[in-house]
Design a protein around this motif. Structure first.
Motif, PDB file in Angstrom:
ATOM      1  N   THR A 306      11.786 -40.379  67.223  1.00  0.00           N
ATOM      2  CA  THR A 306      11.467 -39.110  67.900  1.00  0.00           C
ATOM      3  C   THR A 306      10.307 -39.239  68.872  1.00  0.00           C
ATOM      4  OG1 THR A 306       9.918 -38.419  66.171  1.00  0.00           O
ATOM      5  CG2 THR A 306      12.250 -37.834  65.887  1.00  0.00           C
ATOM      6  N   GLY A 307       9.449 -40.223  68.651  1.00  0.00           N
ATOM      7  CA  GLY A 307       8.267 -40.344  69.504  1.00  0.00           C
ATOM      8  C   GLY A 307       7.191 -39.326  69.181  1.00  0.00           C
ATOM      9  N   ASP A 308       7.373 -38.545  68.132  1.00  0.00           N
ATOM     10  CA  ASP A 308       6.395 -37.529  67.739  1.00  0.00           C
ATOM     11  C   ASP A 308       5.310 -38.206  66.903  1.00  0.00           C
ATOM     12  OD1 ASP A 308       4.972 -35.365  66.823  1.00  0.00           O
ATOM     13  OD2 ASP A 308       6.738 -34.141  66.391  1.00  0.00           O
ATOM     14  N   SER A 309       4.348 -38.804  67.591  1.00  0.00           N
ATOM     15  CA  SER A 309       3.362 -39.647  66.916  1.00  0.00           C
ATOM     16  C   SER A 309       2.523 -38.867  65.908  1.00  0.00           C
ATOM     17  CB  SER A 309       2.455 -40.326  67.943  1.00  0.00           C
ATOM     18  OG  SER A 309       1.905 -39.379  68.837  1.00  0.00           O
ATOM     19  N   ALA A 310       2.201 -37.606  66.212  1.00  0.00           N
ATOM     20  CA  ALA A 310       1.382 -36.824  65.283  1.00  0.00           C
ATOM     21  C   ALA A 310       2.118 -36.598  63.966  1.00  0.00           C
ATOM     22  CB  ALA A 310       1.009 -35.488  65.913  1.00  0.00           C
ATOM     23  N   ARG A 311       3.390 -36.261  64.059  1.00  0.00           N
ATOM     24  CA  ARG A 311       4.174 -36.020  62.847  1.00  0.00           C
ATOM     25  C   ARG A 311       4.384 -37.325  62.081  1.00  0.00           C
ATOM     26  NH1 ARG A 311       9.821 -32.515  62.693  1.00  0.00           N
ATOM     27  NH2 ARG A 311       9.710 -32.001  60.471  1.00  0.00           N
ATOM     28  N   LEU A 312       4.640 -38.393  62.798  1.00  0.00           N
ATOM     29  CA  LEU A 312       4.822 -39.687  62.142  1.00  0.00           C
ATOM     30  C   LEU A 312       3.548 -40.116  61.427  1.00  0.00           C
ATOM     31  CD1 LEU A 312       6.825 -41.474  64.976  1.00  0.00           C
ATOM     32  CD2 LEU A 312       7.711 -40.822  62.725  1.00  0.00           C
ATOM     33  N   ALA A 313       2.395 -39.840  62.042  1.00  0.00           N
ATOM     34  CA  ALA A 313       1.128 -40.205  61.410  1.00  0.00           C
ATOM     35  C   ALA A 313       0.935 -39.434  60.105  1.00  0.00           C
ATOM     36  CB  ALA A 313      -0.026 -39.922  62.364  1.00  0.00           C
ATOM     37  N   HIS A 314       1.341 -38.160  60.106  1.00  0.00           N
ATOM     38  CA  HIS A 314       1.237 -37.347  58.888  1.00  0.00           C
ATOM     39  C   HIS A 314       2.074 -37.954  57.758  1.00  0.00           C
ATOM     40  CE1 HIS A 314       1.665 -34.001  56.119  1.00  0.00           C
ATOM     41  NE2 HIS A 314       2.976 -34.062  56.277  1.00  0.00           N
ATOM     42  N   HIS A 315       3.318 -38.276  58.049  1.00  0.00           N
ATOM     43  CA  HIS A 315       4.185 -38.833  57.005  1.00  0.00           C
ATOM     44  C   HIS A 315       3.726 -40.229  56.585  1.00  0.00           C
ATOM     45  CE1 HIS A 315       6.951 -35.522  56.942  1.00  0.00           C
ATOM     46  NE2 HIS A 315       7.189 -35.613  58.238  1.00  0.00           N
ATOM     47  N   ALA A 316       3.202 -40.992  57.540  1.00  0.00           N
ATOM     48  CA  ALA A 316       2.712 -42.329  57.201  1.00  0.00           C
ATOM     49  C   ALA A 316       1.543 -42.243  56.229  1.00  0.00           C
ATOM     50  CB  ALA A 316       2.298 -43.065  58.471  1.00  0.00           C
ATOM     51  N   GLU A 317       0.644 -41.311  56.478  1.00  0.00           N
ATOM     52  CA  GLU A 317      -0.507 -41.166  55.577  1.00  0.00           C
ATOM     53  C   GLU A 317      -0.047 -40.725  54.193  1.00  0.00           C
ATOM     54  OE1 GLU A 317      -4.961 -39.271  55.486  1.00  0.00           O
ATOM     55  OE2 GLU A 317      -3.435 -38.224  56.659  1.00  0.00           O
ATOM     56  N   ALA A 318       0.844 -39.732  54.146  1.00  0.00           N
ATOM     57  CA  ALA A 318       1.321 -39.248  52.849  1.00  0.00           C
ATOM     58  C   ALA A 318       2.094 -40.329  52.098  1.00  0.00           C
ATOM     59  CB  ALA A 318       2.194 -38.011  53.039  1.00  0.00           C
ATOM     60  N   ALA A 319       2.727 -41.241  52.842  1.00  0.00           N
ATOM     61  CA  ALA A 319       3.462 -42.341  52.214  1.00  0.00           C
ATOM     62  C   ALA A 319       2.548 -43.498  51.846  1.00  0.00           C
ATOM     63  CB  ALA A 319       4.561 -42.831  53.155  1.00  0.00           C
ATOM     64  N   GLY A 320       1.284 -43.459  52.318  1.00  0.00           N
ATOM     65  CA  GLY A 320       0.345 -44.536  52.038  1.00  0.00           C
ATOM     66  C   GLY A 320       0.625 -45.796  52.831  1.00  0.00           C
ATOM     67  N   ASP A 321       1.289 -45.678  53.995  1.00  0.00           N
ATOM     68  CA  ASP A 321       1.653 -46.823  54.834  1.00  0.00           C
ATOM     69  C   ASP A 321       0.550 -47.048  55.862  1.00  0.00           C
ATOM     70  OD1 ASP A 321       2.748 -48.622  56.655  1.00  0.00           O
ATOM     71  OD2 ASP A 321       4.781 -47.803  56.438  1.00  0.00           O
ATOM     72  N   ALA A 322      -0.390 -47.950  55.552  1.00  0.00           N
ATOM     73  CA  ALA A 322      -1.577 -48.136  56.390  1.00  0.00           C
ATOM     74  C   ALA A 322      -1.229 -48.590  57.804  1.00  0.00           C
ATOM     75  CB  ALA A 322      -2.518 -49.142  55.739  1.00  0.00           C
ATOM     76  N   SER A 323      -0.346 -49.573  57.937  1.00  0.00           N
ATOM     77  CA  SER A 323      -0.031 -50.081  59.271  1.00  0.00           C
ATOM     78  C   SER A 323       0.626 -48.998  60.125  1.00  0.00           C
ATOM     79  CB  SER A 323       0.878 -51.306  59.168  1.00  0.00           C
ATOM     80  OG  SER A 323       2.119 -50.968  58.554  1.00  0.00           O
ATOM     81  N   ALA A 324       1.488 -48.187  59.524  1.00  0.00           N
ATOM     82  CA  ALA A 324       2.124 -47.101  60.265  1.00  0.00           C
ATOM     83  C   ALA A 324       1.107 -46.037  60.654  1.00  0.00           C
ATOM     84  CB  ALA A 324       3.246 -46.481  59.446  1.00  0.00           C
ATOM     85  N   VAL A 325       0.151 -45.758  59.764  1.00  0.00           N
ATOM     86  CA  VAL A 325      -0.901 -44.795  60.103  1.00  0.00           C
ATOM     87  C   VAL A 325      -1.674 -45.280  61.323  1.00  0.00           C
ATOM     88  CG1 VAL A 325      -3.109 -43.834  59.369  1.00  0.00           C
ATOM     89  CG2 VAL A 325      -1.186 -43.836  57.793  1.00  0.00           C
ATOM     90  N   LEU A 326      -2.093 -46.534  61.315  1.00  0.00           N
ATOM     91  CA  LEU A 326      -2.880 -47.052  62.432  1.00  0.00           C
ATOM     92  C   LEU A 326      -2.091 -47.018  63.738  1.00  0.00           C
ATOM     93  CD1 LEU A 326      -4.568 -50.068  60.611  1.00  0.00           C
ATOM     94  CD2 LEU A 326      -5.693 -47.988  61.416  1.00  0.00           C
ATOM     95  N   GLU A 327      -0.812 -47.288  63.671  1.00  0.00           N
ATOM     96  CA  GLU A 327       0.016 -47.269  64.877  1.00  0.00           C
ATOM     97  C   GLU A 327       0.197 -45.846  65.404  1.00  0.00           C
ATOM     98  OE1 GLU A 327       4.678 -48.042  66.224  1.00  0.00           O
ATOM     99  OE2 GLU A 327       3.989 -48.691  64.239  1.00  0.00           O
ATOM    100  N   HIS A 328       0.639 -44.961  64.544  1.00  0.00           N
ATOM    101  CA  HIS A 328       1.017 -43.629  65.010  1.00  0.00           C
ATOM    102  C   HIS A 328      -0.191 -42.715  65.206  1.00  0.00           C
ATOM    103  CE1 HIS A 328       5.160 -44.705  64.605  1.00  0.00           C
ATOM    104  NE2 HIS A 328       5.062 -44.907  63.298  1.00  0.00           N
ATOM    105  N   ALA A 329      -1.184 -42.807  64.345  1.00  0.00           N
ATOM    106  CA  ALA A 329      -2.349 -41.929  64.490  1.00  0.00           C
ATOM    107  C   ALA A 329      -3.132 -42.286  65.750  1.00  0.00           C
ATOM    108  CB  ALA A 329      -3.252 -42.031  63.259  1.00  0.00           C
TER     109      ALA A 329
END
Length: 845
Positions: A306-329
């Motif tokens: 989707t390219g919705d980086s803010a939403r992806l960062a939210h789900h990445a944090e809730a999932a505990g996925d550090a690399s995804a958080v750093l990328e999307h946030a």
């Protein structure tokens, strides 16, 4: 939900639409607690406009750190958003104004910073269009520092609708046909329509203690397949596509019908969602943490394209996925900063930092530096300073001297805004020392420019000119023309300090308009106002205040607008316009701003309360003393002077003398402050002493020529100072003139001191009475106090009154204390009883 007790609100919206249809478009805010029925009200109103007006609808999502201007995707999906922010705002205004329109922004308490800026922009410019813009918000979720307060401050009270809960009779209408105890239902729910309907929907078998119990009571009746669908929907938001829910559940949606039948979900043409956000939150919070993290991980995968980086960062944090958080946030932060949504950018960088363990030091330092920069824009000074200092230490450990120097200069600015002035000066000097060891570059020119500004703050005119010229020379040699504006403003301010008028500052303003940023133009206006007030050049002050406030408001530069309001308060206090001074100082105090602005607002309001004899003087001055504890002693002279005068007016000259301590006028760089200190040391019994150069009115007073000093103060439009100088005279006519002038101003403590002096001399026939602004009120209440008394009489608590009047709860407390004192009663109940018996007590002034 059936609309009950909402006819008046619907009529009010209809009147606003009538005005908009006539070409007076407007922003209307509908506030109320969660579940009070804001959406139901607005939907019912919109339904009456079918075929009469275009209806546009958008909502803000509280599920994650929002995407900047996300509601525009719903409101105007075809709008081009690649241009600069102000161009986008102008395009929205044009699109809304094209025809008669009702546009709705729901839940703006969750709005991103850019969306709030858009609301303010539209609210100031809709007049002349046929658009009614309705924004709903939860007034129980916005504290004094909430960014939405800025929007509320721009909207007059007549365009704010506060939706009240239902009365017990209204609850009874909703509960008609059920077996519940209506009185108990009303007591437990407080008349909140959502709470009431949820309890009734749960079967009415007893009254749950909270709406969570009501929601979960229905959810527990679902089988495991339906519950998985419900939990998945709760994870992704208030309303979502069925395809996304299925991707998270990872199996057919066989339990969907059960969810719909139970009323825990609703269907919207291929989408499902909750009737209320509170219901969604209740479900989400009840999900097992391990299963919740798994659902968020699946949502992250499903939404990856989707390219919705803010939403992806939210789900990445809730999932505990550090690399995804750093990328999307990080991507979300950069995008938010580009669009001017700096608060969201700061939050996304904070999210990155929560998952930064193991990052290389330089990458971590970069994240800290970026967070510091974004926090500074939104005046989150302490957070920005903490991040900036952490970045500075990392760059030092890396041996990066260029970055170390740049971060020292940057940290100096934040230390200044945190009112840690001595540390700010030290950091500015250290930045120059570090950068001068390196080849000259942009960072050094900026450090010189900052030093020039620091010297202005210290009232060191010569130093400001030296550093300013050094910054300009280096900037021009490097071809960094954008740096020149700031030091030019500093030099202009320095020339004004040296008594050379405002000409140099006016030239700096012209340069800023030609080559500078909006912020630099506003800074030039601020400097002009500061030096005008300082020298009591009131015509210039009025002109620059009007222009500067208009400029800052037009460009939403609230930092400078509040700064100018603080100085307008100072000017109004000096000129005897005390009601305006109180209003401006309170506005500055209520604003979510930097510590430095709060210092001045506390000083002005505390001083004004002392002059009027109002309660709450020392809590304001003590708070300022605490905030100013990092300042060098000389910087706190204005505070000590106010504390001394406050103690004197309360009849305690010994405490007043202790407040002055060892302060001495000789060596003070500001001759007006030096003069004030000199005369107060004399008034409190100090022996004649050397003062150095002080303004003429102070010189005359120190020489015993009170009448001439008072005449000069009158010429300078300083009535309080004129009256207090006359109070030193032994001439009865002078004392009577002083007494009358002080009563007219509302300076009750000083007037009482002069009255005692007159009576000791055998004078008779002294005038008694309150200041003119309250004289017409039967109990001497101010207009605001009468307004507060009316709400007390309605049975509202201080918190409820604060929400209704958009002031702080602490301010309400001050008003209530003053009301009780003026009415001569000991309790709110007695005050309310008096108000009920005599409606003149609550009439507006």
């Amino acid at each position: 939900m059936e609309l009950i007790e909402r006819g008046g609100y619907l009529a009010a919206l209809g009147e606003h639409l009538g005005s908009a249809t006539a070409g007076h478009g407007r922003l209307v805010l509908v506030g109320g607690e969660a579940g009070v029925g804001k959406t139901s009200l607005v939907r019912a109103f919109v339904e009456t406009q079918t075929g009469k007006a275009r209806v546009l609808w958008a909502a803000c999502d509280g599920l994650f750190t929002p995407e900047p201007l996300a509601p525009l995707d719903e409101l105007l999906p075809d709008l081009e958003r690649t241009a600069g922010r102000r161009d986008v705002f102008a395009a929205v205004l044009e699109a809304l104004g094209a025809r008669t329109t009702v546009a709705v922004f729901e839940d703006v308490h969750w709005a991103d910073e850019a969306t709030l800026d858009l609301l303010r922009y539209l609210g100031r410019r809709l007049d002349g269009t046929t658009t009614l813009l309705i924004a709903t918000y939860r007034d129980d979720e916005i504290g004094p520092q909430h960014p939405l307060r800025l929007v509320l401050g721009d909207v007059e009270s007549a365009r704010r609708i506060a939706l009240s809960p239902l009365t017990e009779r209204g609850v009874g209408e909703l509960a008609e046909g059920s077996s519940v105890d209506v009185h108990e239902l009303y007591r437990q729910t407080g008349g909140n329509p959502f709470f009431v309907t949820e309890v009734l929907a749960a079967g009415g078998s007893g009254v749950p203690s909270s709406v969570r119990d009501a929601v979960l009571a229905r959810a527990t009746r679902l089988d495991f397949r339906a519950r998985a669908i419900l939990d998945s929907a709760a994870v992704v938001g208030l309303e979502t596509d069925l395809a996304l829910v299925q991707a998270i559940v990872d199996e057919p949606l066989d339990g969907l019908e059960e969810c719909l039948a139970a009323g825990v979900l609703q269907s919207f043409e291929g989408r499902v969602g909750f009737r209320h956000e509170l219901a969604r939150r209740a479900i989400e919070e009840a999900i097992d943490p391990v299963r919740g993290a798994e659902y968020h991980a699946r949502a992250l995968v499903a939404l990856s394209d989707t390219g919705d980086s803010a939403r992806l960062a939210h789900h990445a944090e809730a999932a505990g996925d550090a690399s995804a958080v750093l990328e999307h946030a990080r991507a979300a932060a950069e995008r938010a900063a580009e669009r001017g949504a700096h608060r969201e950018a700061a939050e996304q960088y904070a999210r990155c930092l929560r998952f930064s363990e193991g990052l290389p030091p330089r990458e971590l330092a970069d994240l800290l530096e970026r967070r510091s920069q974004e926090c500074s824009v939104t005046l989150q000074v302490e957070e920005g300073l903490s991040a900036g200092l952490a970045a500075l230490e990392l760059y030092r450990e890396l041996g990066d001297r260029l970055k170390e120097g740049a971060l020292l200069s940057w940290s100096s600015r934040l230390l200044y805004w945190a009112a840690r002035l001595e540390e700010a000066e030290d950091a500015a000097h250290e930045a120059v020392q570090v950068l001068e060891e390196l080849p000259p570059g942009r960072e050094l020119a900026l450090a010189y420019a900052h030093m020039a500004g620091q010297r202005v703050i210290s009232l060191d005119a010569e130093g400001a000119i030296v550093w300013g010229r050094r910054a300009i020379e280096l900037a021009e040699r490097l071809g960094e023309d954008d740096i020149v504006v700031g030091p030019s403003i500093a030099i202009g301010a320095a020339e004004s300090m040296r008594g050379n008028g405002s000409g140099h500052l006016e030239q700096a303003l012209a340069l800023a308009k030609a080559r500078g940023t909006d912020e630099e133009i506003a800074r030039a206006y601020s400097a002009l106002v500061f030096h005008g007030v300082r020298n009591k050049h009131w015509p210039d002050v009025d002109r620059w205040l009007e222009e500067g406030l208009a400029y800052s408001a037009e460009r939403d530069l609230d930092d400078h607008r509040i700064y100018l309001l603080a100085w307008r308060a100072d000017a109004a206090l000096e000129r005897g316009r005390w009601d305006q001074a109180a209003a401006d100082a309170q506005t500055a105090l209520d604003h979510p701003h930097a510590v430095l602005h709060r210092l001045w607002a506390l000083l002005e309001l505390g001083y004004l309360r002392a002059l009027r004899g109002d309660p709450g003087v020392w809590e304001l001055l003590d708070e300022m003393s605490e905030l100013a504890r990092h300042n060098p002693p000389q910087r706190n002279v204005p505070l000590q002077l106010v504390r001394a005068e406050a103690a004197y007016l309360e009849g305690d000259p010994e405490v007043a003398w202790r407040e002055l301590g060892t302060l001495h006028p000789v060596g003070l760089t500001d001759r007006w402050i030096a003069g004030t200190l000199a005369v107060w040391r004399r008034r409190l019994g100090g022996a004649p002493e050397e003062t150095g150069p002080v303004p003429r009115p102070y010189e005359l007073e120190l020489g015993g020529d009170y009448a001439e000093a008072a005449a000069l103060w009158e010429k300078l439009e300083s009535p309080y100072k004129a009256a207090t100088v006359l109070a030193l005279s032994d001439d009865e006519d002078d004392l009577r003139r002083s007494h009358e002038a002080l009563l007219a101003l509302g300076a009750r403590p000083a007037a009482a001191i002069v009255a005692r002096k007159l009576r000791e001399r055998g004078a008779r026939g002294l005038t008694r009475g309150p200041r003119p602004g309250t004289r017409e009120h039967p109990a001497g209440l101010t207009g605001r106090e009468a307004e507060v008394l009316e709400l007390v009489a309605e049975g509202l608590t201080n918190a409820e009154i604060a929400a209704r009047l958009f002031i702080t709860e602490k301010t309400v407390g001050h008003h209530v204390s003053s009301i009780l004192r003026k009415l001569g009663v000991g309790s709110r109940y007695e005050a309310a009883k008096l108000a009920a018996e005599d409606r003149e007590l609550v009439r507006p002034r």
